[in-house]
Motif scaffolding. Structure first.
Motif, mmCIF file in Angstrom:
data_model
loop_
_atom_site.group_PDB
_atom_site.id
_atom_site.type_symbol
_atom_site.label_atom_id
_atom_site.label_comp_id
_atom_site.label_asym_id
_atom_site.label_seq_id
_atom_site.Cartn_x
_atom_site.Cartn_y
_atom_site.Cartn_z
ATOM 1 N N LEU A 14 32.403 28.718 37.466
ATOM 2 C CA LEU A 14 33.769 29.226 37.271
ATOM 3 C C LEU A 14 34.297 28.851 35.883
ATOM 4 O O LEU A 14 34.886 29.685 35.181
ATOM 5 C CB LEU A 14 34.713 28.669 38.344
ATOM 6 C CG LEU A 14 34.571 29.242 39.740
ATOM 7 C CD1 LEU A 14 35.348 28.404 40.753
ATOM 8 C CD2 LEU A 14 35.035 30.694 39.772
ATOM 9 N N LEU A 17 32.696 30.947 33.102
ATOM 10 C CA LEU A 17 33.247 32.306 33.077
ATOM 11 C C LEU A 17 34.664 32.324 32.519
ATOM 12 O O LEU A 17 35.003 33.171 31.688
ATOM 13 C CB LEU A 17 33.216 32.914 34.480
ATOM 14 C CG LEU A 17 31.828 33.209 35.050
ATOM 15 C CD1 LEU A 17 31.916 33.539 36.527
ATOM 16 C CD2 LEU A 17 31.160 34.337 34.274
ATOM 17 N N LEU A 18 35.489 31.397 32.958
ATOM 18 C CA LEU A 18 36.885 31.369 32.504
ATOM 19 C C LEU A 18 36.997 31.003 31.027
ATOM 20 O O LEU A 18 37.899 31.485 30.338
ATOM 21 C CB LEU A 18 37.708 30.400 33.356
ATOM 22 C CG LEU A 18 38.012 30.896 34.766
ATOM 23 C CD1 LEU A 18 38.629 29.785 35.604
ATOM 24 C CD2 LEU A 18 38.947 32.108 34.710
ATOM 25 N N MET A 24 40.035 36.874 33.570
ATOM 26 C CA MET A 24 39.262 37.456 34.680
ATOM 27 C C MET A 24 40.062 37.359 35.968
ATOM 28 O O MET A 24 40.717 36.354 36.226
ATOM 29 C CB MET A 24 37.929 36.727 34.865
ATOM 30 C CG MET A 24 36.894 37.068 33.827
ATOM 31 S SD MET A 24 35.314 36.265 34.183
ATOM 32 C CE MET A 24 34.714 37.331 35.487
ATOM 33 N N TYR A 26 40.563 36.956 40.049
ATOM 34 C CA TYR A 26 39.877 36.138 41.042
ATOM 35 C C TYR A 26 38.799 36.948 41.763
ATOM 36 O O TYR A 26 37.748 36.416 42.112
ATOM 37 C CB TYR A 26 40.873 35.533 42.035
ATOM 38 C CG TYR A 26 41.702 34.449 41.408
ATOM 39 C CD1 TYR A 26 41.120 33.263 40.973
ATOM 40 C CD2 TYR A 26 43.065 34.609 41.218
ATOM 41 C CE1 TYR A 26 41.867 32.264 40.363
ATOM 42 C CE2 TYR A 26 43.826 33.619 40.619
ATOM 43 C CZ TYR A 26 43.223 32.448 40.197
ATOM 44 O OH TYR A 26 43.960 31.463 39.602
ATOM 45 N N ASP A 28 36.942 39.381 40.450
ATOM 46 C CA ASP A 28 35.773 39.452 39.572
ATOM 47 C C ASP A 28 35.066 38.101 39.467
ATOM 48 O O ASP A 28 33.832 38.035 39.473
ATOM 49 C CB ASP A 28 36.170 39.944 38.188
ATOM 50 C CG ASP A 28 36.597 41.400 38.168
ATOM 51 O OD1 ASP A 28 36.263 42.128 39.135
ATOM 52 O OD2 ASP A 28 37.275 41.810 37.202
ATOM 53 N N LEU A 29 35.843 37.028 39.353
ATOM 54 C CA LEU A 29 35.255 35.690 39.308
ATOM 55 C C LEU A 29 34.432 35.418 40.561
ATOM 56 O O LEU A 29 33.290 34.961 40.489
ATOM 57 C CB LEU A 29 36.356 34.629 39.208
ATOM 58 C CG LEU A 29 36.883 34.254 37.840
ATOM 59 C CD1 LEU A 29 38.106 33.351 37.978
ATOM 60 C CD2 LEU A 29 35.823 33.584 37.005
ATOM 61 N N GLN A 32 31.139 37.277 40.686
ATOM 62 C CA GLN A 32 30.110 36.755 39.783
ATOM 63 C C GLN A 32 29.569 35.405 40.229
ATOM 64 O O GLN A 32 28.415 35.081 39.988
ATOM 65 C CB GLN A 32 30.653 36.666 38.359
ATOM 66 C CG GLN A 32 30.828 38.029 37.725
ATOM 67 C CD GLN A 32 30.986 37.949 36.231
ATOM 68 O OE1 GLN A 32 30.355 37.129 35.579
ATOM 69 N NE2 GLN A 32 31.839 38.799 35.687
ATOM 70 N N CYS A 40 37.535 31.136 45.604
ATOM 71 C CA CYS A 40 37.660 31.110 44.147
ATOM 72 C C CYS A 40 39.064 30.642 43.747
ATOM 73 O O CYS A 40 39.214 29.757 42.906
ATOM 74 C CB CYS A 40 37.362 32.498 43.594
ATOM 75 S SG CYS A 40 37.400 32.593 41.816
#
Length: 163
Positions: A14, A17-18, A24, A26, A28-29, A32, A40
């Motif tokens: 996480l 990605l962030l 992004m 939640y 989409d997070l 992934q 998430c």
């Protein structure tokens, strides 16, 4: 020193990605990372509350704002005493040219990242805002040709901690 927070592989994913895209969603997070959107949200909320995620910020391009020249100013303050640190740092932070201020060990007391319009603007900044201060003993200027961001900032791997 701040206490570190234990992060599992999902937290680390996480954060990676962030750090690359803090906007992004939640959904989409979660897709992934391979968790439910509610999971998430809970994890990101926990990372915020624990202080791992400090905030979100908008990054601007100084050149597009008329500040196409960046420099690092190494500043030596004399006397280097506690009662001067706070006021000096606040004065420097208040300058629109200042991007980042570091308090250092070694021969220089501060490193200030600045963005200015051009060389004459840099000269004005150094002479009018830095060397004109009684406590500033020396300023050394380094121009920045190019900058690369690094990261993401994640905890050391277990093998690095044991070595």
């Amino acid at each position: 020193m701040a206490e570190s927070v234990v992060l599992d592989p999902v937290d680390l994913h996480l954060l990676r990605l962030l750090q690359n895209d803090a906007r992004m969603t939640y959904r989409d997070l979660a897709a992934q990372v391979g968790v439910a959107p509610s999971t998430c949200l809970d994890r990101v909320t926990r990372l915020r509350r624990s202080g791992v995620i400090l905030g979100h910020r908008l990054e601007l391009d100084p050149a597009k704002l008329g500040r196409g020249l960046q420099a690092l100013l190494s500043v030596q303050v004399r006397p280097h005493r506690r009662e001067l640190v706070g006021p000096f740092v606040e004065q420097i932070r208040a300058l629109p040219e200042s991007l980042t201020v570091f308090h250092l060990t070694g021969p220089d007391d501060y490193l200030v990242h600045v963005a200015v319009a051009d060389m004459s603007d840099l000269q004005r900044l150094v002479l009018d805002e830095f060397t004109s201060q009684r406590e500033v003993a020396r300023v050394e200027t380094r121009l920045i040709f190019q900058r690369w961001d690094c990261g993401p900032v994640l905890p050391p791997s277990p093998s690095a901690q044991s070595g």
